[in-house]
Design an enzyme around this catalytic site. Structure first.
Site, PDB file in Angstrom:
ATOM      1  N   CYS A  23       0.840  -1.204   0.000  1.00 45.60           N
ATOM      2  CA  CYS A  23       0.000   0.000   0.000  1.00 45.60           C
ATOM      3  C   CYS A  23       0.875   1.254   0.000  1.00 45.60           C
ATOM      4  CB  CYS A  23      -0.915   0.015   1.232  1.00 45.60           C
ATOM      5  SG  CYS A  23      -2.136  -1.304   1.262  1.00 45.60           S
ATOM      6  N   ASP A 432      36.517  20.021  16.027  1.00 49.29           N
ATOM      7  CA  ASP A 432      36.972  21.387  16.273  1.00 49.29           C
ATOM      8  C   ASP A 432      37.475  21.449  17.716  1.00 49.29           C
ATOM      9  OD1 ASP A 432      37.317  24.144  15.802  1.00 49.29           O
ATOM     10  OD2 ASP A 432      35.390  24.578  16.725  1.00 49.29           O
TER      11      ASP A 432
END
Length: 741
Positions: A23, A432
């Site tokens: 479906c 970082d």
């Protein structure tokens, strides 16, 4: 080819009336064929469609009409509130339950009659009376939906159920009414009314169990939605009186009072009072966080003790809680890469089963001997019943739903299924420094005073209060509570500031400023400054025109969790590299403390992206973790971008993974979660494929000639039900996953 510019819009639409994975494929194809829709992806487990479309060419109302013509339905955006969606789910669940109750009222006596009184002359007539309401009343939706699919030249699970039960019932009825034409088919079971009725009953039972299990997979979102209170205590700006209003009435700028034990309704800034707030819904950490004036508070968190007043800054859809709910819902509705392969299989699954069923009937009719045609009909019906595209369709999305929901509980927001699947492949993590390994906020870590602190501290505090230097805020925070004096300051060309107080000139600044002004530095302070310089601290000197009087060491401190986090990540076989725009010595100091061997300093944003590109070219799966605007390009370039929740909005938007409380240990947890989820998906897919590969040949009667083993359609329908439910239940095990330390 249609080009979409700024008019492109993305929405998530709840889909109704889907009964199986096929479906979802049909709805997806229906949407994709509509002019004006660029992308459409339908997730059966979440019953949602992610649609990218041009609103100038197609509207959601037109999409609804197209989906309805295909035999399904959808909720328009204005109908898609969390409450309405939940209402629809509850309604659908209750309807499924009522169908099960109704069907089994007739199915149980049908089963007893068919199994224990099969030789009685009245059995076929009673079986017919009992099976008829099951097939044509409780099972009518199967036939209605199958007819709609046939008109559109498509098929789904309803097609298989309607064909199998329709053929079994029609054959049995014809045999019952005209026995002289066909003769007795089988001395033990001349009709298949009980099979037709029990197939319908078991399929209805399976869909109800599946619906029940699927509701549990979305429990994380339901919990999040339930975190927002319905009513709020608002302080009237003129009378200062408290009043109770509904949450929908809260606007930006309102003052809200929170009492002990209450949930915070919206995001804002604390103005009066202080308390401890349980923010576990954001961070996954059970320890309450101390809140004082100026601190931010978030919707859904719980005040532990003490009452306070805060000002509403983000309300409605703008709160962090609402954004989290939206992200989790979108992520749960997304498809993992492996799901695309499964979708292709599911798209051809039902037609393939129809072909196998027909071939089974033909083969047995030609080769099965005297009763070959009847036996072939029984086996063909069993093939239609036992085939289960639902298990295939549910294998991936249910695991993704639970996995992403679990991540949200742990304070890890994963924006799509593809990222969830990819996290486990990470072998290089680029981080970082500032705001990631470190707090990102310089703090005073030490100070030495040559003159009494109580005499100099108010002057230093007052001078830095008026300074614009980045380190000034750290000193002000360190000396918070000191008396602020009415000083006038003079900036000294980036080297520091000067002021006069009680006929004495004071200087605050760098060592070069002290040397430039020939201000004597005491031996004790000089030694202390040299020591701190080796440790890569930022140093601020305080002096009069005659001599230095104090020195302060400032550093962006390493997060408490960073060292342990890097160790955990490295134990998982992931190499950690640091790229930072800071100077080399500071970067090396932080890297050494955290156990990171490779460091590049002074790196520009585009150079970070280039480094990631180089690593990817070497065959690595690269993750990037950062928090600033300067990290956004690298986050987007990485295979998996990870943003710290306390970082910039641009960084968070660029990354598919967000760690809400800026704790790097969550990366190791995310890898563990990814591995567990992918392992569950593989288990589900193995079971779904294994079930169909084994079940369909047995249903077709391959074991019957040699060993006399056959499968009754009734038991085949029960096996089909079990296959779907087992896949969902296996996915639900992820709910009980605990953080691996």
């Amino acid at each position: 080819m249609t080009t979409y510019y700024h008019t492109e819009k993305r929405i998530s639409i709840p889909i109704l009336k889907m009964g199986c994975a096929a479906c979802a494929i049909n709805v997806e194809k229906t949407l994709q064929q509509i002019e004006g829709i660029k992308e459409a992806s339908v997730n059966y487990a979440t019953a949602t469609a992610q649609v990218v479309f041009n609103p100038q060419k197609i509207s959601p109302a037109q999409m609804k009409m197209a989906v309805q013509e295909a035999g399904y339905d959808l909720l328009l955006p204005e109908e898609s509130s969390a409450e309405n969606i939940e209402t629809q789910h509850i309604l659908h669940y209750k309807q499924a339950l009522h169908k099960v109750y109704g069907a089994f009222v007739f199915a149980l006596p049908l089963f007893i009659v068919g199994m224990f009184f099969m030789h009685e002359s009245w059995t076929p007539w009673v079986s017919c009376l009992l099976a008829t309401p099951i097939v044509f009343w409780w099972g009518r939706d199967f036939f209605i939906n199958a007819w709609k699919q046939m008109k559109r030249k498509s098929a789904n699970m309803d097609t298989l159920v309607a064909l199998s039960t329709g053929i079994a019932y029609s054959f049995s009825l014809f045999h019952l009414l005209f026995p002289h034409i066909l003769g007795r088919v089988d001395t033990h079971s001349p009709t298949y009314f009980e099979s037709a009725g029990m197939i319908i009953a078991f399929v209805l039972l399976g869909r109800w169990l599946e619906e029940r299990a699927k509701q549990k997979t979305s429990l994380a979102v339901k919990k999040l939605i339930g975190l927002q209170p319905t009513h709020v205590t608002v302080i009237d700006s003129s009378t200062r009186q408290d009043s109770i209003v509904e949450i929908q009435a809260v606007t930006v700028g309102m003052y809200i009072r929170i009492k002990p034990g209450e949930r915070i309704p919206v995001d804002g800034k604390l103005l009066e009072g202080q308390s401890y707030v349980d923010e576990s819904m954001l961070s996954g950490e059970p320890v309450p966080v101390k809140k004082k004036a100026g601190d931010r508070v978030f919707a859904g968190t719980v005040n532990q003790q003490g009452s306070f007043v805060f000002m509403a800054e983000q309300v409605g859809e703008e709160t962090m809680l609402s954004r989290i709910i939206h992200l989790v819902q979108e992520a749960q509705g997304s498809k993992a890469p492996i799901q695309r392969l499964v979708d292709k299989i599911a798209a051809v699954f039902v037609p393939l089963i129809l072909v196998i069923s027909v071939l089974t009937l033909i083969a047995w009719t030609l080769l099965g001997g005297e009763n070959g045609s009847t036996q072939g009909l029984l086996f063909a019906i069993t093939v239609l019943v036992i085939a289960c595209p639902c298990a295939l369709g549910l294998a991936t999305p249910t695991a993704v739903m639970v996995g992403i929901g679990k991540g949200a509980e742990w304070g890890i927001l994963i924006k799509d299924a593809e990222s969830l699947e990819r996290i486990k492949q990470i072998d290089v993590l680029i981080t970082d420094k500032t705001g990631t390994l470190t707090i990102g906020k310089p703090q005073v870590v030490a100070s030495v005073w040559e003159q009494p602190k109580e005499a100099v501290a108010p002057i230093l505090y007052s001078m830095e209060k008026r300074s614009e230097h980045p380190l000034a805020q750290a000193i002000c925070q360190y000396l918070e509570g000191e008396q602020e004096l009415p000083l006038q300051i003079e900036n000294l060309a980036g080297k520091g500031v000067r002021s006069v107080w009680e006929q004495t000139t004071y200087y605050v600044g760098s060592l070069s400023l002290m040397k430039e002004l020939n201000i004597p530095i005491t031996t004790a302070l000089e030694k202390q400054g040299e020591k701190w310089e080796k440790e890569h601290h930022s140093i601020v000197w305080v002096a009069t025109e005659h001599r230095t009087v104090a020195v302060v060491a400032i550093q962006d401190q390493i997060r408490d969790s960073s060292v342990k986090a890097i160790q955990q990540i490295q134990k998982l076989g992931v190499t950690v590299d640091m790229l930072t725009g800071d100077h080399l010595k500071a970067a090396q100091y932080i890297a050494q403390k955290c156990g990171i061997s490779y460091v590049e300093a002074g790196v520009l944003p585009d150079e970070k992206a280039s480094y990631i590109n180089k690593k990817q070219a070497e065959g690595h799966c690269v993750a990037m973790v950062g928090d600033g605007i300067n990290d956004s390009a690298a986050l987007a370039m990485a295979d998996v971008g990870i943003a710290m929740g306390a970082g910039s909005d641009i960084a968070i938007e660029s990354a598919p993974v967000t760690i809400i409380q800026s704790d790097l240990r969550k990366i190791a947890e995310a890898i563990y979660l990814s591995k567990s989820t992918v392992r569950t998906i593989r288990q589900n897919l193995f079971w779904a494929f294994f079930y169909n590969l084994i079940g369909i040949p047995i249903a077709a009667g391959v074991l019957y000639p040699m060993w006399g083993i056959s499968l009754n359609p009734m038991w085949a329908s029960l096996a089909m039900t079990f296959s779907s439910v087992s896949v969902v239940m296996n996915s639900l095990r992820l709910k009980y996953l605990s953080v691996k330390q």
